[in-house]
Design an enzyme around this catalytic site. Structure first.
Site, PDB file in Angstrom:
ATOM      1  N   GLU A 120      15.187  31.059  12.601  1.00  0.00           N
ATOM      2  CA  GLU A 120      15.705  31.443  11.280  1.00  0.00           C
ATOM      3  C   GLU A 120      14.615  31.234  10.242  1.00  0.00           C
ATOM      4  O   GLU A 120      13.937  30.211  10.247  1.00  0.00           O
ATOM      5  CB  GLU A 120      16.919  30.603  10.859  1.00  0.00           C
ATOM      6  CG  GLU A 120      18.189  30.809  11.636  1.00  0.00           C
ATOM      7  CD  GLU A 120      19.327  29.959  11.076  1.00  0.00           C
ATOM      8  OE1 GLU A 120      19.177  29.386   9.977  1.00  0.00           O
ATOM      9  OE2 GLU A 120      20.376  29.864  11.744  1.00  0.00           O
ATOM     10  N   GLU A 140      27.387  36.292   3.644  1.00  0.00           N
ATOM     11  CA  GLU A 140      28.628  35.899   4.324  1.00  0.00           C
ATOM     12  C   GLU A 140      29.479  35.043   3.389  1.00  0.00           C
ATOM     13  O   GLU A 140      29.125  33.918   3.072  1.00  0.00           O
ATOM     14  CB  GLU A 140      28.300  35.138   5.602  1.00  0.00           C
ATOM     15  CG  GLU A 140      27.484  35.964   6.611  1.00  0.00           C
ATOM     16  CD  GLU A 140      26.946  35.131   7.750  1.00  0.00           C
ATOM     17  OE1 GLU A 140      27.758  34.507   8.462  1.00  0.00           O
ATOM     18  OE2 GLU A 140      25.714  35.087   7.926  1.00  0.00           O
ATOM     19  N   GLU A 151      24.144  29.478   0.272  1.00  0.00           N
ATOM     20  CA  GLU A 151      24.558  29.641   1.670  1.00  0.00           C
ATOM     21  C   GLU A 151      25.234  30.982   1.908  1.00  0.00           C
ATOM     22  O   GLU A 151      25.216  31.504   3.014  1.00  0.00           O
ATOM     23  CB  GLU A 151      25.494  28.500   2.078  1.00  0.00           C
ATOM     24  CG  GLU A 151      24.817  27.164   2.226  1.00  0.00           C
ATOM     25  CD  GLU A 151      23.786  27.159   3.349  1.00  0.00           C
ATOM     26  OE1 GLU A 151      24.135  27.542   4.473  1.00  0.00           O
ATOM     27  OE2 GLU A 151      22.623  26.804   3.073  1.00  0.00           O
ATOM     28  N   LYS A 198      30.826  31.189   4.259  1.00  0.00           N
ATOM     29  CA  LYS A 198      29.958  30.063   4.598  1.00  0.00           C
ATOM     30  C   LYS A 198      30.180  28.955   3.581  1.00  0.00           C
ATOM     31  O   LYS A 198      30.144  29.194   2.368  1.00  0.00           O
ATOM     32  CB  LYS A 198      28.492  30.482   4.597  1.00  0.00           C
ATOM     33  CG  LYS A 198      28.080  31.342   5.779  1.00  0.00           C
ATOM     34  CD  LYS A 198      26.576  31.312   5.991  1.00  0.00           C
ATOM     35  CE  LYS A 198      26.148  29.971   6.523  1.00  0.00           C
ATOM     36  NZ  LYS A 198      24.686  29.888   6.746  1.00  0.00           N
TER      37      LYS A 198
END
Length: 461
Positions: free
Chosen positions: A263, A319, A328, A322
């Site tokens: 990542e 997203e 985030e 999250k």
């Protein structure tokens, strides 16, 4: 005739090394209630010209959608079943039989991670079981004739107790011998990769006064840092972070284990109190890191010049489910509706000039002023009521002013009572790690929600 075997040798070499090429992929997270279907998502991944994709489980719908594509796939054993698999070969066999065997012939599953950042986010009782679970999964893959799949686990930078200067990279003393050394032994024996999650954003945001933003974004042309021990010269923060892990592995006796960037990325937005999280910086970082990682010949890092570093950008989507700070939920290359947040080509071949102009950043300096935490509009009232109860149950007179007859009781509405409770709770507990999130029910605001004699608590930056 003597040239023919040599030709085939190089042909074999080029084909076999293709698995470890510098092609960039993307992490396909699923923590959103508004994301496109797996079939649509695969098309979007291909539109980004990604060559690899990692998912955080072994979702069968996604694996079916990936059938027949040329995308290399990385799947994952969830953290919560590592303990059970570590003590049961039968369970490992069952997991592989269910989640790998049916898909392998038509889906290019090439990597299997046992857990995601287990050391960073899972109970300590799981930690010693990572490698035993990896061994059992590897044994099961071999039994099914799938031993070419590389097995590993992902680690964040917090497994190091020292990362600066890079030559001083050292794994934490509580895990170095008991967990990391057996992991490195396994990776060395199976010729697998150390999967590393590396985020210059988080390193920069912890010390923006001493770390230049351009240095973190690969934009600096003049800033350099020379490690006083190794004498290696660094021109960006990413290389420093990666090489600190290289030196940490070397310190344990494993200088040659390959690193895979599991990542990396930069947030395109965040909360008011989160600096540098914007579209301009996200596009700049991701475009630049892709160019670095796809360069031919490979650039590598100062400690490993010329080494290929396979990689995955985080993440495919913003997203919305999250947990944690706003950043985030804003690491995506795409909005949930499938449109680009900014232009990017994961092959690194498209010049930046071909993309639409980026909006100039407006939060690269710390916000100065007051911030409140209020209930988000349009959220579920049952969930909001539960969150209100939670905030008020933490003591410290968090909700005294919204009790009947008190100065903040009116207007007597769930929305206003929750907003007061969230602001009160956050202002008291932010320094100990509390966030203005409440499972997606709260949001930050710079507009004072106070009314009349009711003054909402705030955080001052």
């Amino acid at each position: 005739m003597g040239l023919l075997p040599l030709y085939f040798f190089f042909l074999f070499l080029s084909v076999s090394s293709g698995e470890f090429s510098s092609q960039v992929g993307v992490n396909y997270g699923q923590l959103g209630n508004n994301l496109p279907s797996p079939k649509q998502s695969v098309k979007l991944i291909q539109s980004l010209r990604a060559k690899r994709v990692k998912i955080y489980d072994a979702n069968h719908d996604i694996l079916n959608a990936l059938k027949g594509t040329n995308l290399q796939v990385c799947i994952m054993v969830p953290n919560e079943i590592i303990n059970n698999i570590s003590t049961s070969q039968k369970l490992a066999d069952s997991w592989v039989k269910t989640n790998v065997v049916p898909f392998y012939s038509t889906t290019k599953i090439r990597y299997l991670l046992v857990g995601n950042e287990v050391i960073s986010g899972s109970p300590k009782d799981i930690w010693p079981n990572i490698v035993p679970a990896m061994r059992k999964i590897k044994k099961s893959l071999k039994a099914h004739g799938l031993d070419k799949i590389k097995v590993s686990t992902s680690m964040a930078m917090d497994v190091l107790e020292s990362s600066f200067p890079p030559s001083n990279g050292t794994f934490r003393s509580d895990i170095a011998d008991s967990i990391v050394r057996p992991l490195l032994q396994f990776l060395h024996r199976t010729k697998s990769f150390y999967f590393l999650d590396v985020y210059p954003y988080f390193a920069w945001v912890m010390d923006p006064k001493n770390i230049n933003l351009d240095y973190a974004l690969f934009e600096s042309r003049t800033i350099k840092y020379t490690d006083p021990v190794s004498n290696l010269t660094y021109t960006n923060l990413f290389d420093q972070m990666v090489d600190s892990v290289v030196f940490a592995m070397k310190r344990l006796g494993y200088p040659d284990i390959r690193i895979w960037i599991a990542e990396t990325g930069w947030p395109n937005a965040g909360d008011i109190d989160q600096i540098g999280a914007n579209i301009y910086n996200a596009a700049t970082y991701n475009r630049n890191v892709v160019k670095k990682l796809t360069a031919k010949p490979p650039i590598g890092t100062p400690a490993r010049p010329g080494w290929v570093i396979p990689s995955l950008i985080f993440a495919l989507y913003n997203e919305n489910q999250k947990p944690g700070p706003g950043t985030e939920r804003h690491f995506g290359l795409l909005y949930p509706n499938g449109t680009n947040i900014y232009g990017i080509d994961l092959t690194g071949k498209t010049p930046d000039s071909c993309f639409e102009p980026l909006p100039r950043p407006d939060n690269n300096e710390p916000y100065k002023g007051k911030i409140w935490c209020v209930a988000a509009k349009g959220v579920n009232e049952t969930a909001l009521s539960s969150a209100l109860s939670y905030a008020c149950s933490q003591g410290n007179k968090t909700c005294d002013p919204i009790q009947p007859g008190k100065k903040c009781f009116k207007p007597d509405s769930l929305f206003w009572h929750a907003s007061y409770a969230f602001s009160s709770y956050w202002s008291q507990y932010r320094k100990t790690g509390a966030t203005c999130y409440f499972n997606g029910l709260a949001t930050q605001t710079a507009k004072d929600p106070s009314f009349g004699h009711c003054k909402f608590p705030s955080v001052t930056l």
